[in-house]
Design a protein around this motif. Structure first.
Motif, mmCIF file in Angstrom:
data_model
loop_
_atom_site.group_PDB
_atom_site.id
_atom_site.type_symbol
_atom_site.label_atom_id
_atom_site.label_comp_id
_atom_site.label_asym_id
_atom_site.label_seq_id
_atom_site.Cartn_x
_atom_site.Cartn_y
_atom_site.Cartn_z
ATOM 1 N N GLU A 1 0.824 -1.210 0.000
ATOM 2 C CA GLU A 1 0.000 0.000 0.000
ATOM 3 C C GLU A 1 0.864 1.268 0.000
ATOM 4 O O GLU A 1 0.452 2.292 -0.513
ATOM 5 C CB GLU A 1 -0.961 0.009 1.190
ATOM 6 N N GLU A 2 2.070 1.188 0.551
ATOM 7 C CA GLU A 2 2.972 2.339 0.512
ATOM 8 C C GLU A 2 3.322 2.697 -0.932
ATOM 9 O O GLU A 2 3.270 3.862 -1.326
ATOM 10 C CB GLU A 2 4.242 2.062 1.307
ATOM 11 N N GLU A 3 3.668 1.694 -1.707
ATOM 12 C CA GLU A 3 3.991 1.943 -3.114
ATOM 13 C C GLU A 3 2.758 2.401 -3.896
ATOM 14 O O GLU A 3 2.834 3.275 -4.745
ATOM 15 C CB GLU A 3 4.611 0.699 -3.769
ATOM 16 N N ARG A 4 1.604 1.821 -3.598
ATOM 17 C CA ARG A 4 0.372 2.259 -4.244
ATOM 18 C C ARG A 4 0.101 3.733 -3.925
ATOM 19 O O ARG A 4 -0.260 4.522 -4.780
ATOM 20 C CB ARG A 4 -0.815 1.410 -3.795
ATOM 21 N N LEU B 1 -0.362 6.835 -6.565
ATOM 22 C CA LEU B 1 -1.539 7.702 -6.547
ATOM 23 C C LEU B 1 -1.133 9.155 -6.309
ATOM 24 O O LEU B 1 -1.670 10.067 -6.934
ATOM 25 C CB LEU B 1 -2.529 7.229 -5.481
ATOM 26 N N ARG B 2 -0.191 9.390 -5.426
ATOM 27 C CA ARG B 2 0.278 10.752 -5.131
ATOM 28 C C ARG B 2 0.901 11.379 -6.366
ATOM 29 O O ARG B 2 0.625 12.531 -6.695
ATOM 30 C CB ARG B 2 1.292 10.711 -3.982
ATOM 31 N N ALA B 3 1.734 10.631 -7.059
ATOM 32 C CA ALA B 3 2.416 11.180 -8.240
ATOM 33 C C ALA B 3 1.435 11.524 -9.348
ATOM 34 O O ALA B 3 1.576 12.555 -10.011
ATOM 35 C CB ALA B 3 3.455 10.181 -8.750
ATOM 36 N N LEU B 4 0.430 10.688 -9.536
ATOM 37 C CA LEU B 4 -0.481 10.898 -10.656
ATOM 38 C C LEU B 4 -1.641 11.824 -10.308
ATOM 39 O O LEU B 4 -2.287 12.361 -11.204
ATOM 40 C CB LEU B 4 -0.969 9.557 -11.182
ATOM 41 N N ALA B 5 -1.890 12.040 -9.019
ATOM 42 C CA ALA B 5 -2.983 12.923 -8.610
ATOM 43 C C ALA B 5 -2.569 14.390 -8.588
ATOM 44 O O ALA B 5 -3.423 15.272 -8.603
ATOM 45 C CB ALA B 5 -3.494 12.520 -7.231
ATOM 46 N N SER B 6 -1.290 14.662 -8.556
ATOM 47 C CA SER B 6 -0.797 16.042 -8.507
ATOM 48 C C SER B 6 -0.478 16.530 -9.912
ATOM 49 O O SER B 6 0.341 15.935 -10.616
ATOM 50 C CB SER B 6 0.469 16.101 -7.650
ATOM 51 N N ASP B 7 -1.115 17.622 -10.315
ATOM 52 C CA ASP B 7 -0.821 18.193 -11.631
ATOM 53 C C ASP B 7 0.657 18.566 -11.752
ATOM 54 O O ASP B 7 1.273 18.342 -12.797
ATOM 55 C CB ASP B 7 -1.682 19.428 -11.887
ATOM 56 N N ALA B 8 1.233 19.137 -10.695
ATOM 57 C CA ALA B 8 2.631 19.570 -10.747
ATOM 58 C C ALA B 8 3.573 18.373 -10.889
ATOM 59 O O ALA B 8 4.505 18.391 -11.705
ATOM 60 C CB ALA B 8 2.993 20.382 -9.507
ATOM 61 N N ILE B 9 3.332 17.333 -10.097
ATOM 62 C CA ILE B 9 4.203 16.156 -10.161
ATOM 63 C C ILE B 9 4.032 15.455 -11.506
ATOM 64 O O ILE B 9 5.021 15.154 -12.194
ATOM 65 C CB ILE B 9 3.910 15.186 -8.993
ATOM 66 N N ARG B 10 2.806 15.221 -11.874
ATOM 67 C CA ARG B 10 2.534 14.517 -13.132
ATOM 68 C C ARG B 10 3.125 15.273 -14.325
ATOM 69 O O ARG B 10 3.784 14.699 -15.182
ATOM 70 C CB ARG B 10 1.026 14.351 -13.283
ATOM 71 N N GLY B 11 2.890 16.575 -14.378
ATOM 72 C CA GLY B 11 3.417 17.383 -15.475
ATOM 73 C C GLY B 11 4.931 17.392 -15.512
ATOM 74 O O GLY B 11 5.538 17.304 -16.589
ATOM 75 N N SER B 12 5.556 17.483 -14.355
ATOM 76 C CA SER B 12 7.023 17.469 -14.310
ATOM 77 C C SER B 12 7.576 16.130 -14.785
ATOM 78 O O SER B 12 8.577 16.089 -15.514
ATOM 79 C CB SER B 12 7.525 17.767 -12.900
#
Length: 130
Positions: A62-65, A69-80
């Protein structure tokens, strides 16, 4: 799940713009599972000729999940991450990340992957609590 922001990066943000590479490095160290998965998919995409490649293997915990989810839910992270790896990301369920060639965004294959129909067809009871 929060990013582990260094005092130097925080100070830079307080004073103005943040260098994107510094932000990506923070994502890499804070969300290593998500970063490594996307890096691996991007490498597979570059090595082949397909419009996209995707992941079907659930995260080991669940930590990796949560990282994914955190990386793909953030516009800034995802875009970067998209700019860093030169890809377009798409996401279904709790772990099915797809990496597309940027020019494939909005095309037939990308449209099928991101469609409501595809999302419905890729549901199953084991995904309900992810």
């Amino acid at each position: 799940m929060s990013l582990d922001v260094s005092p130097q990066l925080l100070a830079a943000a307080e004073q103005g713009d943040v260098r994107e590479q510094d932000f990506v490095d923070t994502v890499r160290t804070s969300l290593p599972y998500a970063y490594d998965l996307i890096a691996s998919l991007a490498a597979d995409l570059r090595a082949g000729t397909a419009d996209f490649t995707d992941n079907h293997t659930p995260p080991p915990s669940e930590e990796e999940r949560g990282q994914l989810l955190r990386a793909l839910a953030s516009d800034a992270i995802r875009g970067s991450l998209e700019r860093h790896f030169g890809v377009a990301l798409a996401f279904q369920n709790c772990h099915r990340v797809a990496v597309f060639r940027p020019e494939a965004r909005g095309g037939r294959t990308h449209g099928r992957f991101t469609s409501v129909r595809s999302q419905v067809l890729n549901q199953s009871p084991e995904f309900r609590d992810c």
